[in-house]
Design an enzyme around this catalytic site. Sequence first.
Site, PDB file in Angstrom:
ATOM      1  N   HIS A  52      -1.010   0.626   3.240  1.00  0.00           N
ATOM      2  CA  HIS A  52      -1.942   0.547   2.115  1.00  0.00           C
ATOM      3  C   HIS A  52      -1.816  -0.803   1.411  1.00  0.00           C
ATOM      4  O   HIS A  52      -0.766  -1.434   1.456  1.00  0.00           O
ATOM      5  CB  HIS A  52      -1.658   1.656   1.103  1.00  0.00           C
ATOM      6  CG  HIS A  52      -1.911   3.029   1.654  1.00  0.00           C
ATOM      7  ND1 HIS A  52      -0.911   3.891   1.992  1.00  0.00           N
ATOM      8  CD2 HIS A  52      -3.076   3.674   1.935  1.00  0.00           C
ATOM      9  CE1 HIS A  52      -1.439   5.019   2.454  1.00  0.00           C
ATOM     10  NE2 HIS A  52      -2.743   4.918   2.432  1.00  0.00           N
TER      11      HIS A  52
ATOM     12  N   ASP B 230      -7.353  12.933  -1.129  1.00  0.00           N
ATOM     13  CA  ASP B 230      -6.589  11.919  -0.387  1.00  0.00           C
ATOM     14  C   ASP B 230      -5.101  12.080  -0.712  1.00  0.00           C
ATOM     15  O   ASP B 230      -4.724  12.125  -1.887  1.00  0.00           O
ATOM     16  CB  ASP B 230      -7.093  10.533  -0.823  1.00  0.00           C
ATOM     17  CG  ASP B 230      -6.634   9.416   0.102  1.00  0.00           C
ATOM     18  OD1 ASP B 230      -6.341   9.702   1.275  1.00  0.00           O
ATOM     19  OD2 ASP B 230      -6.590   8.255  -0.360  1.00  0.00           O
TER      20      ASP B 230
HETATM   21  P1  13P Z   1      -6.421   0.446   1.999  1.00  0.00           P
HETATM   22  O1  13P Z   1      -5.373   0.176   0.985  1.00  0.00           O
HETATM   23  O2  13P Z   1      -6.230  -0.380   3.231  1.00  0.00           O
HETATM   24  O3  13P Z   1      -7.799   0.338   1.478  1.00  0.00           O
HETATM   25  O4  13P Z   1      -6.229   1.987   2.484  1.00  0.00           O
HETATM   26  C1  13P Z   1      -6.707   3.038   1.690  1.00  0.00           C
HETATM   27  C2  13P Z   1      -6.243   4.367   2.175  1.00  0.00           C
HETATM   28  O5  13P Z   1      -5.695   4.534   3.240  1.00  0.00           O
HETATM   29  C3  13P Z   1      -6.483   5.516   1.282  1.00  0.00           C
HETATM   30  O6  13P Z   1      -5.906   6.688   1.738  1.00  0.00           O
HETATM   31  O1  G3H Z   2      -4.034   6.041  -0.451  1.00  0.00           O
HETATM   32  C1  G3H Z   2      -4.069   5.010  -1.095  1.00  0.00           C
HETATM   33  C2  G3H Z   2      -5.181   4.690  -1.966  1.00  0.00           C
HETATM   34  O2  G3H Z   2      -5.385   3.305  -2.018  1.00  0.00           O
HETATM   35  C3  G3H Z   2      -5.057   5.309  -3.320  1.00  0.00           C
HETATM   36  O3  G3H Z   2      -4.228   4.606  -4.160  1.00  0.00           O
HETATM   37  O4  G3H Z   2      -3.119   6.339  -5.632  1.00  0.00           O
HETATM   38  O5  G3H Z   2      -3.418   3.942  -6.389  1.00  0.00           O
HETATM   39  O6  G3H Z   2      -5.376   5.472  -6.205  1.00  0.00           O
HETATM   40  P1  G3H Z   2      -4.011   5.117  -5.698  1.00  0.00           P
HETATM   41 ZN    ZN Z   3      -4.028   6.511   2.688  1.00  0.00          ZN
END
Ligand code: 13P
Ligand code: G3H
Ligand code: ZN
Length: 314
Positions: free
Chosen positions: A182, A83
């Site tokens: 997010h 991600d």
């Molecule tokens: P949320 O913060 O809405 O759960 O989105 C998560 C996300 O896009 C991770 O890449």
């Molecule tokens: O992309 C956003 C996700 O909520 C991941 O967040 O980098 O704090 O794990 P994080």
């Molecule tokens: Zn994201």
Amino acid sequence: MALVNTKKMFEMAYKNGYAVGAFNVNNMEITQGIIDAVAEEKAPLILQVSRGAREYAKNSYLRAIIDVVVAENPDIPVAINLDHGDTFETCKQFVDDGFTSVMIDGSNLPFKENIALTKQVCEYAHPRDVVVEAELGQLGGIEEDVVGVEDVDKHIADPDQAVEFVEKSGCDSLAIACGTSHGAYKFKSEPKLAFNVIEEIGKRLPNFPLVMHGSSSVLKEFVDLINKYGGNMPHTMGVPEDMVTKASKMAMCKVNIDTDLRLALTAKIRQVFAEKPGEFDPRKYLGPGRDAIKAMVKHKLHVLGCAGKAGECS
Ligand code: 13P
Ligand code: G3H
Ligand code: ZN
């Protein structure tokens, strides 16, 4: 079934008007809650690992947990996605480590540089049967300077650019900024998504899967528990679930959810601590947290429309 990439999942999701849930994993309990829900609902699954997750738990630990998920659930197609990969080197490392999907997030780069970086990742990933998700436009939260819906509105993806981006980069799916961000504070007033942009990009890129980041609904049930038991989360706002369903029926084939997992776990832990102040056995609070995640994810799979679809994605 071994780990799969997202090609077949997206083909079926696009054709049949649903989205596959992409859930962020940070530890064993979160992952177990998700897979228990998915196994009961017979849904395809994308598990994803963020930079924060890697820093917290180490990729090797998360990978080992995910390998158990795959081994123990042969009927569930599972893809694992990096991600928000930020560099070619990071994406390369995750391709080499056996991830089946990587996201290269070049959304903070100038348009042409984003295309060039995405293309470079595709050229490395595709011969190894790994798919590439890219991002166009900017969401709030992770893209640090962009917070609040007014700002987010200015960074909505441009349909003309989307077509050029996909043609020139060769990416397999595209996350488009469409009004989400997010975290737990997505909108300042009324929730609003740019459905016209989703529709337009969908029309101009037929059969091409789009991705929605920032899709948590920030469920009131959990925010209320958090606030009731000592938390302080005023003015939260997520994407209403009917909007998530609407987007899932359009070209959005992957819907990212992290915040709703965090809220479910936190709410239950707070409740246990408040109701049993003497509790100090982690199993007695992480267990209820895991159960809350399972129930929440089961519900989400119906919101996305992917419950019961594991078979057609295999
Ligand atoms: P949320 O913060 O809405 O759960 O989105 C998560 C996300 O896009 C991770 O890449
Ligand atoms: O992309 C956003 C996700 O909520 C991941 O967040 O980098 O704090 O794990 P994080
Ligand atoms: Zn994201």
